[in-house]
Design a protein around this motif. Sequence first.
Motif, PDB file in Angstrom:
ATOM      1  N   ARG A  28       1.031  -1.287  -0.094  1.00 48.17           N
ATOM      2  CA  ARG A  28      -0.044   0.105   0.084  1.00 48.17           C
ATOM      3  C   ARG A  28       1.103   1.212   0.013  1.00 48.17           C
ATOM      4  N   LYS A  29       2.043   1.162   0.711  1.00 52.22           N
ATOM      5  CA  LYS A  29       2.838   2.452   0.754  1.00 52.22           C
ATOM      6  C   LYS A  29       3.563   2.652  -0.470  1.00 52.22           C
ATOM      7  N   GLN A  30       4.073   1.463  -1.260  1.00 49.06           N
ATOM      8  CA  GLN A  30       4.445   1.676  -2.558  1.00 49.06           C
ATOM      9  C   GLN A  30       3.552   2.321  -3.398  1.00 49.06           C
ATOM     10  N   ARG A  31       2.318   1.607  -3.378  1.00 52.24           N
ATOM     11  CA  ARG A  31       1.182   2.235  -4.358  1.00 52.24           C
ATOM     12  C   ARG A  31       0.919   3.579  -4.321  1.00 52.24           C
ATOM     13  N   THR A  32       1.066   4.098  -2.984  1.00 54.64           N
ATOM     14  CA  THR A  32       0.732   5.466  -2.581  1.00 54.64           C
ATOM     15  C   THR A  32       2.041   6.355  -3.104  1.00 54.64           C
ATOM     16  N   ARG A  33       3.019   6.039  -2.711  1.00 51.73           N
ATOM     17  CA  ARG A  33       4.463   6.608  -3.397  1.00 51.73           C
ATOM     18  C   ARG A  33       4.210   6.936  -4.807  1.00 51.73           C
ATOM     19  N   GLN A  34       4.240   5.624  -5.302  1.00 51.73           N
ATOM     20  CA  GLN A  34       4.000   5.883  -7.120  1.00 51.73           C
ATOM     21  C   GLN A  34       2.739   6.716  -7.519  1.00 51.73           C
ATOM     22  N   ALA A  35       1.610   6.848  -6.802  1.00 48.15           N
ATOM     23  CA  ALA A  35       0.731   7.717  -7.153  1.00 48.15           C
ATOM     24  C   ALA A  35       1.214   9.014  -6.912  1.00 48.15           C
ATOM     25  N   PRO A  48       7.590  23.880 -15.270  1.00 47.29           N
ATOM     26  CA  PRO A  48       8.787  23.509 -14.662  1.00 47.29           C
ATOM     27  C   PRO A  48       8.426  22.749 -13.340  1.00 47.29           C
ATOM     28  N   PHE A  49       9.161  22.157 -12.629  1.00 47.71           N
ATOM     29  CA  PHE A  49       9.243  21.335 -11.401  1.00 47.71           C
ATOM     30  C   PHE A  49       8.899  22.313 -10.206  1.00 47.71           C
ATOM     31  N   ALA A  50       9.760  23.730 -10.359  1.00 45.99           N
ATOM     32  CA  ALA A  50       9.667  24.673  -9.481  1.00 45.99           C
ATOM     33  C   ALA A  50       8.544  24.923  -8.902  1.00 45.99           C
ATOM     34  N   VAL A  51       7.457  25.177  -9.906  1.00 46.79           N
ATOM     35  CA  VAL A  51       6.424  25.803  -9.387  1.00 46.79           C
ATOM     36  C   VAL A  51       5.352  24.840  -9.143  1.00 46.79           C
ATOM     37  N   LEU A  52       5.829  23.742  -8.989  1.00 45.52           N
ATOM     38  CA  LEU A  52       4.625  22.507  -8.571  1.00 45.52           C
ATOM     39  C   LEU A  52       4.486  22.624  -6.903  1.00 45.52           C
ATOM     40  N   SER A  53       3.344  22.495  -6.516  1.00 42.35           N
ATOM     41  CA  SER A  53       3.204  22.516  -5.087  1.00 42.35           C
ATOM     42  C   SER A  53       2.851  21.316  -4.575  1.00 42.35           C
ATOM     43  N   LEU A  54       3.237  21.075  -3.274  1.00 39.86           N
ATOM     44  CA  LEU A  54       3.020  19.541  -2.477  1.00 39.86           C
ATOM     45  C   LEU A  54       1.455  19.663  -2.614  1.00 39.86           C
ATOM     46  N   ARG A  55       0.625  20.626  -2.225  1.00 38.87           N
ATOM     47  CA  ARG A  55      -0.849  20.414  -2.095  1.00 38.87           C
ATOM     48  C   ARG A  55      -1.443  20.230  -3.390  1.00 38.87           C
ATOM     49  N   GLU A  56      -0.966  20.490  -4.385  1.00 39.91           N
ATOM     50  CA  GLU A  56      -1.486  20.096  -6.066  1.00 39.91           C
ATOM     51  C   GLU A  56      -1.078  18.644  -6.068  1.00 39.91           C
ATOM     52  N   VAL A  57       0.063  18.216  -5.695  1.00 36.48           N
ATOM     53  CA  VAL A  57       0.411  16.688  -5.981  1.00 36.48           C
ATOM     54  C   VAL A  57      -0.576  15.921  -5.380  1.00 36.48           C
ATOM     55  N   THR A  58      -0.650  16.173  -3.902  1.00 30.81           N
ATOM     56  CA  THR A  58      -1.444  15.476  -3.015  1.00 30.81           C
ATOM     57  C   THR A  58      -3.009  15.296  -3.239  1.00 30.81           C
ATOM     58  N   LYS A  59      -3.283  16.408  -3.719  1.00 33.46           N
ATOM     59  CA  LYS A  59      -4.872  16.437  -4.340  1.00 33.46           C
ATOM     60  C   LYS A  59      -5.127  15.650  -5.501  1.00 33.46           C
ATOM     61  N   ARG A  60      -4.190  15.498  -6.453  1.00 30.37           N
ATOM     62  CA  ARG A  60      -4.378  14.780  -7.374  1.00 30.37           C
ATOM     63  C   ARG A  60      -4.260  13.194  -7.206  1.00 30.37           C
ATOM     64  N   ALA A  61      -3.354  13.011  -6.164  1.00 27.97           N
ATOM     65  CA  ALA A  61      -3.090  11.827  -5.803  1.00 27.97           C
ATOM     66  C   ALA A  61      -4.120  11.128  -4.781  1.00 27.97           C
ATOM     67  N   GLU A  62      -5.053  11.923  -4.272  1.00 31.03           N
ATOM     68  CA  GLU A  62      -6.116  11.941  -3.458  1.00 31.03           C
ATOM     69  C   GLU A  62      -5.601  11.376  -2.078  1.00 31.03           C
ATOM     70  N   ILE A  63      -4.723  12.182  -1.629  1.00 34.30           N
ATOM     71  CA  ILE A  63      -4.070  11.816  -0.097  1.00 34.30           C
ATOM     72  C   ILE A  63      -4.317  12.949   0.612  1.00 34.30           C
ATOM     73  N   HIS A  71       6.386   9.527   2.663  1.00 33.10           N
ATOM     74  CA  HIS A  71       6.739   8.906   1.348  1.00 33.10           C
ATOM     75  C   HIS A  71       8.166   9.805   1.019  1.00 33.10           C
ATOM     76  N   PHE A  72       8.041  10.983   1.203  1.00 35.15           N
ATOM     77  CA  PHE A  72       9.189  12.045   0.669  1.00 35.15           C
ATOM     78  C   PHE A  72       9.486  12.882   1.535  1.00 35.15           C
ATOM     79  N   THR A  73      10.587  13.257   1.900  1.00 44.68           N
ATOM     80  CA  THR A  73      10.840  14.417   2.798  1.00 44.68           C
ATOM     81  C   THR A  73      10.779  15.751   2.450  1.00 44.68           C
ATOM     82  N   SER A  74      10.509  15.849   1.274  1.00 45.34           N
ATOM     83  CA  SER A  74      10.414  17.121   0.672  1.00 45.34           C
ATOM     84  C   SER A  74       9.833  17.051  -0.977  1.00 45.34           C
ATOM     85  N   MET A  75       9.575  18.252  -1.474  1.00 43.56           N
ATOM     86  CA  MET A  75       9.145  18.053  -2.841  1.00 43.56           C
ATOM     87  C   MET A  75      10.417  17.766  -3.657  1.00 43.56           C
TER      88      MET A  75
END
Length: 221
Positions: A28-35, A48-63, A71-75
Amino acid sequence: MTEVAPEAGRRIADVSAEPVKPVSRQERKQRTRQALLDAALAQLADRPFAVLSLREVTKRAEIVPTAFYRHFTSMDELGLVLLGQSMDILRRMLDTARDAGTDLDDVVHTVVTTLHDYTRKHETHFRFLTRERHGGTGAVPQAARTELRLFAGELAIDLARFGCLRSWRNEDLRMLAELIVTMLLATALELIETVPETDERVLATAEKRLKLIALGAAHWK
């Protein structure tokens, strides 16, 4: 009422009796990490990656955002993992192209065909890699430039197999390798940014460019 044959009944019973294998916590952890990785990559198609926010990523990954840190210490760490995946694809592409031998026409055709296949299968990774290469001073762009220099060094070793290049100095081989890498990434980006109907034209131009580079290398003093 329709009767069920005894054999069919046993088969149905056997299927229904099969236990469902539970998903482990690690799976489950690996699936969430890949998501999270997939969610980030999907949003990097036009920025570019620099303008991508953590909140945007987690919202799309539904967590929830706080779960990101399991899963990650930082963006930046997430971006470096994405970079590692992209470089793995690039190295697999090089491994495939190594089978072409040393005949110039065969090598050029194989390299360009392989680039086309890998680009079309991994468009988001190639777009991410080509953009981050020129992405400024952040951790991910810097790592992208470093990884591509290392990749050019690996290619330089392969180039030394060719007769006219065996006497070249290492720095000249690296220069040639970097020129080829730049040309290949430019071709990959051109493929990504145009419709598949133009692929044949793009690939024909790429073959000409590679042959022109090879012709210049053959007369380099």
